[in-house]
Design a protein around this motif. Sequence first.
Motif, PDB file in Angstrom:
ATOM      1  N   GLY A 103       0.808  -1.217   0.000  1.00 44.02           N
ATOM      2  CA  GLY A 103       0.000   0.000   0.000  1.00 44.02           C
ATOM      3  C   GLY A 103       0.838   1.262   0.000  1.00 44.02           C
ATOM      4  O   GLY A 103       0.505   2.249  -0.669  1.00 44.02           O
ATOM      5  N   ILE A 104       1.938   1.258   0.760  1.00 41.90           N
ATOM      6  CA  ILE A 104       2.832   2.412   0.768  1.00 41.90           C
ATOM      7  C   ILE A 104       3.388   2.642  -0.636  1.00 41.90           C
ATOM      8  O   ILE A 104       3.418   3.772  -1.136  1.00 41.90           O
ATOM      9  N   GLY A 105       3.822   1.563  -1.285  1.00 35.87           N
ATOM     10  CA  GLY A 105       4.351   1.683  -2.637  1.00 35.87           C
ATOM     11  C   GLY A 105       3.318   2.185  -3.623  1.00 35.87           C
ATOM     12  O   GLY A 105       3.618   3.009  -4.494  1.00 35.87           O
ATOM     13  N   LEU A 106       2.090   1.718  -3.491  1.00 34.60           N
ATOM     14  CA  LEU A 106       1.025   2.178  -4.387  1.00 34.60           C
ATOM     15  C   LEU A 106       0.744   3.659  -4.190  1.00 34.60           C
ATOM     16  O   LEU A 106       0.638   4.421  -5.155  1.00 34.60           O
ATOM     17  N   ALA A 107       0.597   4.082  -2.938  1.00 33.22           N
ATOM     18  CA  ALA A 107       0.271   5.481  -2.661  1.00 33.22           C
ATOM     19  C   ALA A 107       1.395   6.408  -3.092  1.00 33.22           C
ATOM     20  O   ALA A 107       1.152   7.547  -3.514  1.00 33.22           O
ATOM     21  N   ALA A 108       2.643   5.914  -2.999  1.00 33.25           N
ATOM     22  CA  ALA A 108       3.785   6.744  -3.362  1.00 33.25           C
ATOM     23  C   ALA A 108       3.993   6.833  -4.870  1.00 33.25           C
ATOM     24  O   ALA A 108       4.372   7.896  -5.386  1.00 33.25           O
ATOM     25  N   ASN A 121      -0.108  -2.622  10.742  1.00 36.32           N
ATOM     26  CA  ASN A 121       0.962  -3.498  11.215  1.00 36.32           C
ATOM     27  C   ASN A 121       2.097  -3.578  10.195  1.00 36.32           C
ATOM     28  O   ASN A 121       2.519  -4.653   9.781  1.00 36.32           O
ATOM     29  N   THR A 122       2.550  -2.409   9.800  1.00 41.56           N
ATOM     30  CA  THR A 122       3.548  -2.337   8.737  1.00 41.56           C
ATOM     31  C   THR A 122       4.489  -1.177   8.999  1.00 41.56           C
ATOM     32  O   THR A 122       4.372  -0.448   9.980  1.00 41.56           O
ATOM     33  N   ALA A 123       5.443  -1.024   8.101  1.00 39.91           N
ATOM     34  CA  ALA A 123       6.402   0.071   8.172  1.00 39.91           C
ATOM     35  C   ALA A 123       6.962   0.278   6.773  1.00 39.91           C
ATOM     36  O   ALA A 123       6.827  -0.583   5.897  1.00 39.91           O
ATOM     37  N   ALA A 124       7.590   1.432   6.567  1.00 43.64           N
ATOM     38  CA  ALA A 124       8.204   1.700   5.271  1.00 43.64           C
ATOM     39  C   ALA A 124       9.462   0.859   5.075  1.00 43.64           C
ATOM     40  O   ALA A 124       9.920   0.651   3.947  1.00 43.64           O
ATOM     41  N   ARG A 125      10.038   0.374   6.177  1.00 45.45           N
ATOM     42  CA  ARG A 125      11.164  -0.558   6.155  1.00 45.45           C
ATOM     43  C   ARG A 125      10.892  -1.585   7.237  1.00 45.45           C
ATOM     44  O   ARG A 125      10.963  -1.283   8.427  1.00 45.45           O
ATOM     45  N   ILE A 126      10.541  -2.803   6.832  1.00 47.31           N
ATOM     46  CA  ILE A 126      10.173  -3.848   7.782  1.00 47.31           C
ATOM     47  C   ILE A 126      11.366  -4.768   8.008  1.00 47.31           C
ATOM     48  O   ILE A 126      11.891  -5.357   7.063  1.00 47.31           O
ATOM     49  N   GLY A 127      11.775  -4.911   9.241  1.00 45.21           N
ATOM     50  CA  GLY A 127      12.814  -5.874   9.561  1.00 45.21           C
ATOM     51  C   GLY A 127      14.177  -5.488   9.016  1.00 45.21           C
ATOM     52  O   GLY A 127      14.450  -4.336   8.682  1.00 45.21           O
ATOM     53  N   SER A 128      15.045  -6.493   8.896  1.00 45.21           N
ATOM     54  CA  SER A 128      16.429  -6.277   8.491  1.00 45.21           C
ATOM     55  C   SER A 128      16.946  -7.549   7.833  1.00 45.21           C
ATOM     56  O   SER A 128      16.317  -8.618   7.914  1.00 45.21           O
ATOM     57  N   LEU A 195      11.086   2.085   1.735  1.00 40.40           N
ATOM     58  CA  LEU A 195      10.281   3.160   1.146  1.00 40.40           C
ATOM     59  C   LEU A 195      10.277   4.422   1.997  1.00 40.40           C
ATOM     60  O   LEU A 195       9.479   5.327   1.744  1.00 40.40           O
ATOM     61  N   ARG A 196      11.170   4.500   2.961  1.00 38.74           N
ATOM     62  CA  ARG A 196      11.193   5.694   3.809  1.00 38.74           C
ATOM     63  C   ARG A 196      11.397   6.986   3.025  1.00 38.74           C
ATOM     64  O   ARG A 196      10.749   7.998   3.342  1.00 38.74           O
ATOM     65  N   PRO A 197      12.219   7.005   1.969  1.00 37.25           N
ATOM     66  CA  PRO A 197      12.342   8.248   1.205  1.00 37.25           C
ATOM     67  C   PRO A 197      11.067   8.635   0.451  1.00 37.25           C
ATOM     68  O   PRO A 197      10.836   9.817   0.201  1.00 37.25           O
ATOM     69  N   GLU A 198      10.241   7.625   0.097  1.00 38.63           N
ATOM     70  CA  GLU A 198       9.045   7.892  -0.692  1.00 38.63           C
ATOM     71  C   GLU A 198       7.837   8.291   0.151  1.00 38.63           C
ATOM     72  O   GLU A 198       6.897   8.913  -0.353  1.00 38.63           O
ATOM     73  N   VAL A 199       7.848   7.929   1.417  1.00 35.55           N
ATOM     74  CA  VAL A 199       6.663   8.115   2.256  1.00 35.55           C
ATOM     75  C   VAL A 199       6.238   9.577   2.338  1.00 35.55           C
ATOM     76  O   VAL A 199       5.037   9.900   2.320  1.00 35.55           O
ATOM     77  N   ALA A 228       5.261  10.639   9.053  1.00 35.90           N
ATOM     78  CA  ALA A 228       5.889  10.965   7.769  1.00 35.90           C
ATOM     79  C   ALA A 228       4.876  11.247   6.667  1.00 35.90           C
ATOM     80  O   ALA A 228       5.244  11.787   5.613  1.00 35.90           O
ATOM     81  N   ILE A 229       3.606  10.877   6.879  1.00 35.65           N
ATOM     82  CA  ILE A 229       2.559  11.095   5.869  1.00 35.65           C
ATOM     83  C   ILE A 229       1.701  12.263   6.320  1.00 35.65           C
ATOM     84  O   ILE A 229       1.061  12.203   7.374  1.00 35.65           O
ATOM     85  N   SER A 230       1.673  13.297   5.550  1.00 38.81           N
ATOM     86  CA  SER A 230       0.939  14.512   5.931  1.00 38.81           C
ATOM     87  C   SER A 230      -0.528  14.205   6.217  1.00 38.81           C
ATOM     88  O   SER A 230      -1.234  13.647   5.375  1.00 38.81           O
ATOM     89  N   GLY A 231      -0.970  14.559   7.424  1.00 35.24           N
ATOM     90  CA  GLY A 231      -2.375  14.411   7.787  1.00 35.24           C
ATOM     91  C   GLY A 231      -2.800  13.012   8.164  1.00 35.24           C
ATOM     92  O   GLY A 231      -3.990  12.782   8.430  1.00 35.24           O
ATOM     93  N   ALA A 232      -1.876  12.057   8.220  1.00 42.53           N
ATOM     94  CA  ALA A 232      -2.253  10.671   8.514  1.00 42.53           C
ATOM     95  C   ALA A 232      -2.788  10.522   9.934  1.00 42.53           C
ATOM     96  O   ALA A 232      -2.342  11.205  10.855  1.00 42.53           O
TER      97      ALA A 232
END
Length: 263
Positions: A103-108, A121-128, A195-199, A228-232
């Motif tokens: 969803g983050i990728g789609l919105a971006a 239950n997500t993040a722009a960078r999940i895990g390592s 996706l942290r730069p795109e968020v 990081a998302i305006s108005g979220a």
Amino acid sequence: MPYAAVNGIELHYRIDGDRHGSAPWLVLSNSLGSDLSMWTPQIAEFAKHFRVLRYDTRGHGHSEAPKGPYTIEHLTGDVIGLLDTLKIARANFCGVSMGGLTGIGLAACHADRIDHIVLSNTAARIGSPEVWVPRAARARSEGMLELSDAVLPRWFTAEFIAREPIVFGFIRDVFVHTDKEGYALNCEAINATDLRPEVHGIKAPALVISGTHDLAATPAQGRELAAAISGARYVELDASHISNIEVADTFTKTVLDFLKGQR
């Protein structure tokens, strides 16, 4: 079962609600190691207000598990291809975990196709790499049955597992029958995605949901994503990683209140 030929593979999907009606569309995207059945607790209520499209992410459920590598561009492209095939111009989107990353990728990157997004239950960078590289290797070498005992207890609180053994059994059954190579390839796709730069460029109205007890995508990461998302909007539920199942009624109401309030 309905399938769509998308990006050279067959994607399994279902539609609930009046597909020929005028209600807005809502796309639901599953977590890693699950399939479209994970949305069963929400379907009856969601279908009262939306035409609901859910699908099995590539490598999961009844969708194909093509050869890899998989990337976030594949995961988002599959959604866009499915929308194109079904002649859906725009849709709302709700995803859990890997589905939320999609969803983050789609919105971006596909803002013209997405109305509102729910990122659960997500993040722009999940895990390592320390998580995903051995996880993918273990899926390939040991199989999903062996992996289930390590992964599934992190999806729910111990109280839920004790209280709902039948529900947990259904979830486990889907997990152990997930294609092991498809699972491993999706682990690698998640590992390669940041996706942290795109968020910051996301303009769609967004709701971010975290689970208080989630160790895979922590509340701190959820708050960071929302900030990081305006108005979220940010909501934290008394659940672990698969909050739409663990606190199903609260999750359903939270999402509907958000989506209906935006219309």
